[in-house]
Design an enzyme around this catalytic site. Structure first.
Site, PDB file in Angstrom:
ATOM      1  N   ASN A 342      43.181  19.970  -3.433  1.00 11.41           N
ATOM      2  CA  ASN A 342      44.550  20.062  -4.005  1.00 11.41           C
ATOM      3  C   ASN A 342      45.612  19.061  -3.575  1.00 11.41           C
ATOM      4  O   ASN A 342      46.773  19.743  -3.748  1.00 11.41           O
ATOM      5  CB  ASN A 342      44.770  21.538  -5.149  1.00 11.41           C
ATOM      6  CG  ASN A 342      45.725  20.909  -6.702  1.00 11.41           C
ATOM      7  OD1 ASN A 342      45.271  20.166  -6.534  1.00 11.41           O
ATOM      8  ND2 ASN A 342      45.329  22.201  -6.729  1.00 11.41           N
ATOM      9  N   HIS A 373      49.846  29.164 -10.486  1.00  7.79           N
ATOM     10  CA  HIS A 373      48.868  29.642 -10.714  1.00  7.79           C
ATOM     11  C   HIS A 373      48.616  31.010 -11.811  1.00  7.79           C
ATOM     12  O   HIS A 373      47.893  30.366 -12.354  1.00  7.79           O
ATOM     13  CB  HIS A 373      48.217  30.043  -9.231  1.00  7.79           C
ATOM     14  CG  HIS A 373      47.309  28.375  -9.091  1.00  7.79           C
ATOM     15  ND1 HIS A 373      48.079  28.238  -7.888  1.00  7.79           N
ATOM     16  CD2 HIS A 373      46.259  27.851  -8.727  1.00  7.79           C
ATOM     17  CE1 HIS A 373      47.538  27.587  -7.353  1.00  7.79           C
ATOM     18  NE2 HIS A 373      46.209  27.398  -7.401  1.00  7.79           N
TER      19      HIS A 373
END
Length: 499
Positions: A342, A373
């Site tokens: 990521n 998240h």
């Protein structure tokens, strides 16, 4: 039989027949269709709407309009959040003092995103269906990075900025069209990768494709040869298709849900548990690899991501990427593995938190990542593990690595050992991110006797006492290192240097 998609999913059901035929839930079918459409639109955007042929306003409007259409196709009425979150942040940017504006934007964006995360956990708990939180997470990165770059440009002197802050500092507020097209531009809407505002504006005016290496002078005129992304796009689309085939074929054979079953938890050895965790988490990663490499291909096809040429004169299209697959899968330590995963999010976290705080930078960075998240317990276990094992790996590296740098054989042994350890550690750490639930995660750790956690504690508290700290080059003939390799010499040609 098609996988069932929950009623929470509000996207288009037009392709339900295709979903039934393929045996794939309609939300995933919609995602693939949206990305294929985006890939075709990207080619049109790069060629027909080239900066030399159309105005910046036209390019802004086109990118924004199709982002909203794709958003509505994939998420239905939930697509309103795609506009609401950046709108709330834009009000803060336009009305608040630049001295504090960036923190307020971060707070507003995270608060809005958190509400959507919580809403989904209440009404669609534990689901892996496509939902609006994915694009909102990308939008949050964009608007908060813009706020911090405006803060740097409007309130700080150049000499007070870091190198990266100087590059991205913004001294002029964007117009509403520039802001919303940046926040929602269709190539990166669904799965990134994240690009910062200055890079986006360079893309809009076409300056991102200009390279001195690709310029030639003829009769006093400079000819710019614009790089073609075709090869990079084809490679990434092919890689995405391969990754999709792997996870569709094999992931059902190794479901993460098995680690909650009594028979697995109580009647398998620690080794068997670790092997299963490694296989199932590796297969889950292929789902991310598919989505991210396809998104990278869409951006490249639009002209986003050109990064100059390599030593062989080949064009590089990796300036903005979601993941370095080989870098992650072949990482020799936890730091390199995390750095390869990521990539845009890592850059965002570093820019927003890590480089801006003097104390507790690692803890604060992991905390922001966890909140971004969502609020599943498994996320917080994962990021707590990440902070803990990152600290342990730093201690081990500082105390042990130099003992193995004396010759090729000991270097090879060290690299091989860290490669295997990293694979095991990543599986042990990140299965909680996939499993999501608190008690099943803790229960499995208990039946594995918290083995790697105890090893981490020993590394942090015992290794600094037991192993003297050394400098590189001092231990070429170290008895510790030599003891590992005297029993069996290792071919020099297989050694890999690691800094």
């Amino acid at each position: 039989m098609a996988q069932i998609v929950s009623d929470y999913y509000d996207g288009c059901r037009l392709f339900s027949g295709l979903s039934d035929y393929l045996g794939i839930s309609v939300d995933k079918v919609n995602f693939v269709i949206s990305q294929i459409v985006a890939l075709l639109l990207a080619s049109f955007f790069r060629t027909v709407l080239h900066p030399s042929k159309t105005s910046a306003a036209t390019r802004h409007v086109f990118g924004l309009a199709f982002a909203l259409l794709i958003g509505y196709f994939c998420f239905g009425t939930q697509a309103v959040h795609l506009a609401a979150l950046p709108a709330a942040c834009y009000v803060v940017i336009r009305t608040q003092n630049p001295e504090i504006m960036q923190r307020m934007v971060l707070a507003v964006a995270l608060f809005y995103l958190s509400l959507i995360h919580i809403h989904r956990q209440i009404y669609d708990y534990g689901s892996y269906n496509l939902d609006i939180t994915g694009p909102l997470m990308v939008i949050t990165q964009k608007v908060t990075s813009l706020a911090f770059h405006l803060h740097d440009g409007l309130t700080k002197n150049q000499e007070d900025l870091s190198k990266s802050q100087k590059v991205y500092a913004i001294t002029k507020l964007p117009t509403a069209l520039e802001y919303f097209s940046f926040s929602l531009h269709f190539p990166s809407l669904m799965a990134g990768p994240v690009m910062f505002y200055k890079d986006y504006m360079d893309f809009i005016d076409g300056s991102n494709l200009k390279s001195p290496v690709l310029q030639h002078s003829t009769d006093g005129q400079t000819i710019v040869i614009e790089p073609s992304p075709l090869r990079a796009v084809c490679k990434k689309v092919f890689a995405g298709v391969v990754c999709a085939a792997i996870f569709v074929k094999f992931l059902p054979m190794f479901p993460i849900s098995r680690v909650k079953e009594d028979d697995f938890v109580e009647n398998t050895s620690v080794t068997q548990k670790l092997v299963y965790l490694y296989v199932c988490t590796a297969l889950v990663r292929f789902k991310y690899y598919f989505a991210w490499t396809l998104a990278d291909a869409v951006c490249n096809n639009a002209g986003i991501g050109f990064n100059g040429v390599d030593e062989n004169g080949a064009t590089k299209w990796d300036k903005f990427s979601n993941v370095d697959i080989l870098g992650f899968e072949c990482a020799l330590n936890l730091r390199d593995a995390i750095a390869s995963w990521n990539l845009g999010t890592n850059k965002w976290l570093r820019m927003v938190v890590y480089e801006r705080v003097d104390k507790y930078s690692m803890i604060l960075t992991y905390s922001l990542s966890a909140i971004w998240h969502g609020f599943y317990p498994g996320y917080y276990i994962t990021f707590t593990n990440g902070a803990f094992f990152t600290l342990a790996s730093r201690v081990m590296r500082k105390r042990v690595r130099n003992y193995f740098q004396g010759n090729a054989e000991t270097k090879f042994f060290y690299d091989a050992a860290t490669f295997v350890t990293t694979r095991i550690l990543m599986a042990y750490m990140v299965y909680t991110f996939v499993l999501l639930e608190f008690w099943p995660c803790i229960r499995l750790y208990m039946y594995m006797y918290w083995c790697l956690h105890l090893a981490g504690l020993a590394t942090i508290f015992i290794v600094p006492i037991a192993i003297p700290k050394t400098e590189a080059g001092q231990v070429a003939k170290s008895s510790i290192a030599q003891a590992f390799v005297q029993a069996r010499p290792i071919t020099n040609g297989l050694s890999r240097h690691h800094d």
